[in-house]
Design a protein around this motif. Structure first.
Motif, PDB file in Angstrom:
ATOM      1  N   VAL A  50      -5.477  -4.661   7.564  1.00 61.23           N
ATOM      2  CA  VAL A  50      -5.302  -3.360   6.937  1.00 61.23           C
ATOM      3  C   VAL A  50      -6.109  -2.264   7.636  1.00 61.23           C
ATOM      4  O   VAL A  50      -5.718  -1.086   7.615  1.00 61.23           O
ATOM      5  CB  VAL A  50      -5.679  -3.452   5.432  1.00 61.23           C
ATOM      6  N   ARG A  51      -7.205  -2.627   8.287  1.00 63.61           N
ATOM      7  CA  ARG A  51      -8.031  -1.619   8.946  1.00 63.61           C
ATOM      8  C   ARG A  51      -7.287  -0.939  10.084  1.00 63.61           C
ATOM      9  O   ARG A  51      -6.642  -1.589  10.910  1.00 63.61           O
ATOM     10  CB  ARG A  51      -9.306  -2.260   9.478  1.00 63.61           C
ATOM     11  N   GLY A  52      -7.395   0.370  10.110  1.00 64.42           N
ATOM     12  CA  GLY A  52      -6.792   1.155  11.185  1.00 64.42           C
ATOM     13  C   GLY A  52      -5.340   1.522  10.975  1.00 64.42           C
ATOM     14  O   GLY A  52      -4.779   2.275  11.769  1.00 64.42           O
ATOM     15  N   ARG A  53      -4.721   1.049   9.915  1.00 65.40           N
ATOM     16  CA  ARG A  53      -3.297   1.338   9.678  1.00 65.40           C
ATOM     17  C   ARG A  53      -3.131   2.647   8.926  1.00 65.40           C
ATOM     18  O   ARG A  53      -3.845   2.941   7.965  1.00 65.40           O
ATOM     19  CB  ARG A  53      -2.655   0.230   8.855  1.00 65.40           C
ATOM     20  N   ARG A  54      -2.156   3.415   9.326  1.00 72.31           N
ATOM     21  CA  ARG A  54      -1.820   4.650   8.625  1.00 72.31           C
ATOM     22  C   ARG A  54      -0.834   4.337   7.506  1.00 72.31           C
ATOM     23  O   ARG A  54       0.065   3.514   7.667  1.00 72.31           O
ATOM     24  CB  ARG A  54      -1.212   5.676   9.593  1.00 72.31           C
ATOM     25  N   VAL A  55      -1.012   5.015   6.376  1.00 73.43           N
ATOM     26  CA  VAL A  55      -0.094   4.849   5.250  1.00 73.43           C
ATOM     27  C   VAL A  55       1.112   5.753   5.479  1.00 73.43           C
ATOM     28  O   VAL A  55       0.978   6.974   5.602  1.00 73.43           O
ATOM     29  CB  VAL A  55      -0.781   5.202   3.916  1.00 73.43           C
ATOM     30  N   LEU A  56       2.306   5.151   5.528  1.00 71.52           N
ATOM     31  CA  LEU A  56       3.516   5.898   5.864  1.00 71.52           C
ATOM     32  C   LEU A  56       4.316   6.327   4.633  1.00 71.52           C
ATOM     33  O   LEU A  56       5.010   7.344   4.682  1.00 71.52           O
ATOM     34  CB  LEU A  56       4.409   5.049   6.773  1.00 71.52           C
ATOM     35  N   SER A  57       4.247   5.564   3.566  1.00 65.87           N
ATOM     36  CA  SER A  57       5.004   5.920   2.357  1.00 65.87           C
ATOM     37  C   SER A  57       4.436   5.157   1.173  1.00 65.87           C
ATOM     38  O   SER A  57       3.670   4.195   1.335  1.00 65.87           O
ATOM     39  CB  SER A  57       6.500   5.594   2.519  1.00 65.87           C
ATOM     40  N   ALA A  58       4.813   5.600  -0.017  1.00 65.45           N
ATOM     41  CA  ALA A  58       4.393   4.937  -1.254  1.00 65.45           C
ATOM     42  C   ALA A  58       5.543   4.997  -2.243  1.00 65.45           C
ATOM     43  O   ALA A  58       6.162   6.051  -2.423  1.00 65.45           O
ATOM     44  CB  ALA A  58       3.150   5.602  -1.840  1.00 65.45           C
ATOM     45  N   ARG A  59       5.836   3.882  -2.876  1.00 67.53           N
ATOM     46  CA  ARG A  59       6.908   3.834  -3.857  1.00 67.53           C
ATOM     47  C   ARG A  59       6.608   2.753  -4.886  1.00 67.53           C
ATOM     48  O   ARG A  59       5.695   1.955  -4.715  1.00 67.53           O
ATOM     49  CB  ARG A  59       8.260   3.550  -3.193  1.00 67.53           C
ATOM     50  N   ARG A  60       7.399   2.752  -5.944  1.00 71.77           N
ATOM     51  CA  ARG A  60       7.283   1.749  -6.993  1.00 71.77           C
ATOM     52  C   ARG A  60       8.516   0.861  -7.003  1.00 71.77           C
ATOM     53  O   ARG A  60       9.626   1.324  -6.826  1.00 71.77           O
ATOM     54  CB  ARG A  60       7.152   2.416  -8.374  1.00 71.77           C
ATOM     55  N   ARG A  61       8.320  -0.445  -7.213  1.00 69.34           N
ATOM     56  CA  ARG A  61       9.416  -1.375  -7.501  1.00 69.34           C
ATOM     57  C   ARG A  61       8.967  -2.213  -8.690  1.00 69.34           C
ATOM     58  O   ARG A  61       7.981  -2.935  -8.606  1.00 69.34           O
ATOM     59  CB  ARG A  61       9.709  -2.273  -6.292  1.00 69.34           C
ATOM     60  N   ALA A  62       9.686  -2.059  -9.821  1.00 68.24           N
ATOM     61  CA  ALA A  62       9.245  -2.650 -11.080  1.00 68.24           C
ATOM     62  C   ALA A  62       7.824  -2.148 -11.349  1.00 68.24           C
ATOM     63  O   ALA A  62       7.585  -0.944 -11.361  1.00 68.24           O
ATOM     64  CB  ALA A  62       9.346  -4.169 -11.044  1.00 68.24           C
ATOM     65  N   LYS A  63       6.849  -3.050 -11.513  1.00 67.25           N
ATOM     66  CA  LYS A  63       5.467  -2.600 -11.722  1.00 67.25           C
ATOM     67  C   LYS A  63       4.601  -2.842 -10.491  1.00 67.25           C
ATOM     68  O   LYS A  63       3.368  -2.857 -10.582  1.00 67.25           O
ATOM     69  CB  LYS A  63       4.889  -3.267 -12.959  1.00 67.25           C
TER      70      LYS A  63
END
Length: 288
Positions: A50-63
């Motif tokens: 996870v270190r060094g990774r850029r967050v590209l999007s965020a979404r929900r699926r169920a909970k």
């Protein structure tokens, strides 16, 4: 610890907050304070990946909250009953209930908290994550534009279990939680013990509208928990029947009853939610 539960309105609120405040930023560092909170991979591998990774999007699926990261990785977060996410300035101090901390560029830290310790994260390439968490087997989303009374009818009429149990089955309908299922059934005037396959077309339409109304209210009020920035949502955790055993039903005045259905506490009004064949009392069903 917040007593409010993380259901669809709360998780969807977090997803919107993450899109506003976290998407586009890089994860500079990470810490796992509770190793059991990482479902997979092993905590050391989780940190390295996870270190060094850029967050590209965020979404929900169920909970589930799903954060797409660089290089095809997806970070899944499940808040379980009472977990939460908080964005704090770096160096502001670590609350005692933090399970995982992600340090973001720009001087802030994203904290996964849960006083009960049940919240979980998982990290893997997108297709692997979907397979291991069985995301593709989940039912339709009640908040999707394509969720119609006909879709609800198709999902329920094939199942003979109690209506409450089927509504909580994520393979039948994705994301509806215990609180919002009880509130939807109350609003629609339906007995939670009825067979899911027994509903008439008119009852299915009432239930569809009720689900959208309950979820829509929760979203509009930003849920019942504190959001990513620490502001508490304005929705009520104990609404019309949920958690109100023995109190008067706000529609008819009868006492709210609690029972166990499918191992879950279920709150309902025996007068407003009559057994099959009885005629429910008059009530107004708000438009979604």
């Amino acid at each position: 610890m917040d007593t409010a539960m993380a259901e669809v309105p709360e998780v969807e609120t977090y997803a919107g907050d993450l899109r506003r405040a976290v998407v586009g930023r890089r994860i500079l560092d990470a810490a796992v304070l509770a190793p059991q909170a990482v479902r997979f991979p092993a905590p050391d591998a989780f940190l390295e990946t996870v270190r060094g990774r850029r967050v590209l999007s965020a979404r929900r699926r169920a909970k589930f909250l799903l954060l797409e990261l660089e290089a095809g990785q997806t970070l899944a977060v499940h808040l379980m009953l009472h977990g939460g996410l908080t964005l704090k300035p770096e160096g502001a101090g670590m609350p005692p209930d933090v399970l995982v901390a992600l340090t973001l560029e720009g001087g802030e830290v994203l904290l996964l908290t849960d006083g009960l310790g049940y919240a979980r994260v998982a990290l893997a390439p997108g297709p692997e994550l979907s397979a291991r968490l069985q995301l593709d087997a989940l039912g339709p989303e009640a908040l999707d534009a394509g969720f119609t009374p006909e879709v609800l009818a198709h999902r329920l009429r094939r199942r003979k279990g109690p209506l409450k149990t089927v509504l909580l089955n994520q393979r039948a309908l994705a994301g509806l939680g215990n609180r919002d299922a009880d509130e939807s059934l109350w609003l629609a005037g339906l007995d939670p013990r009825r067979s899911a396959s027994s509903l008439s077309t008119e009852e299915l339409t009432r239930l569809h509208h009720a689900i959208l109304s309950v979820l829509g209210e929760g979203l509009a009020l930003r849920g019942t928990q504190r959001d990513l920035f620490g502001a508490r949502g304005r929705a009520r955790h104990r609404r019309n029947v949920f958690g109100r055993t023995g109190e008067p039903c706000p529609r008819c005045g009868s006492r709210v009853t609690r029972t166990r259905i499918g191992g879950r506490n279920t709150f309902w009004c025996p007068t407003c939610q009559p057994e099959q064949g009885a005629s429910p009392g008059p009530f107004q069903l708000p438009l979604p």
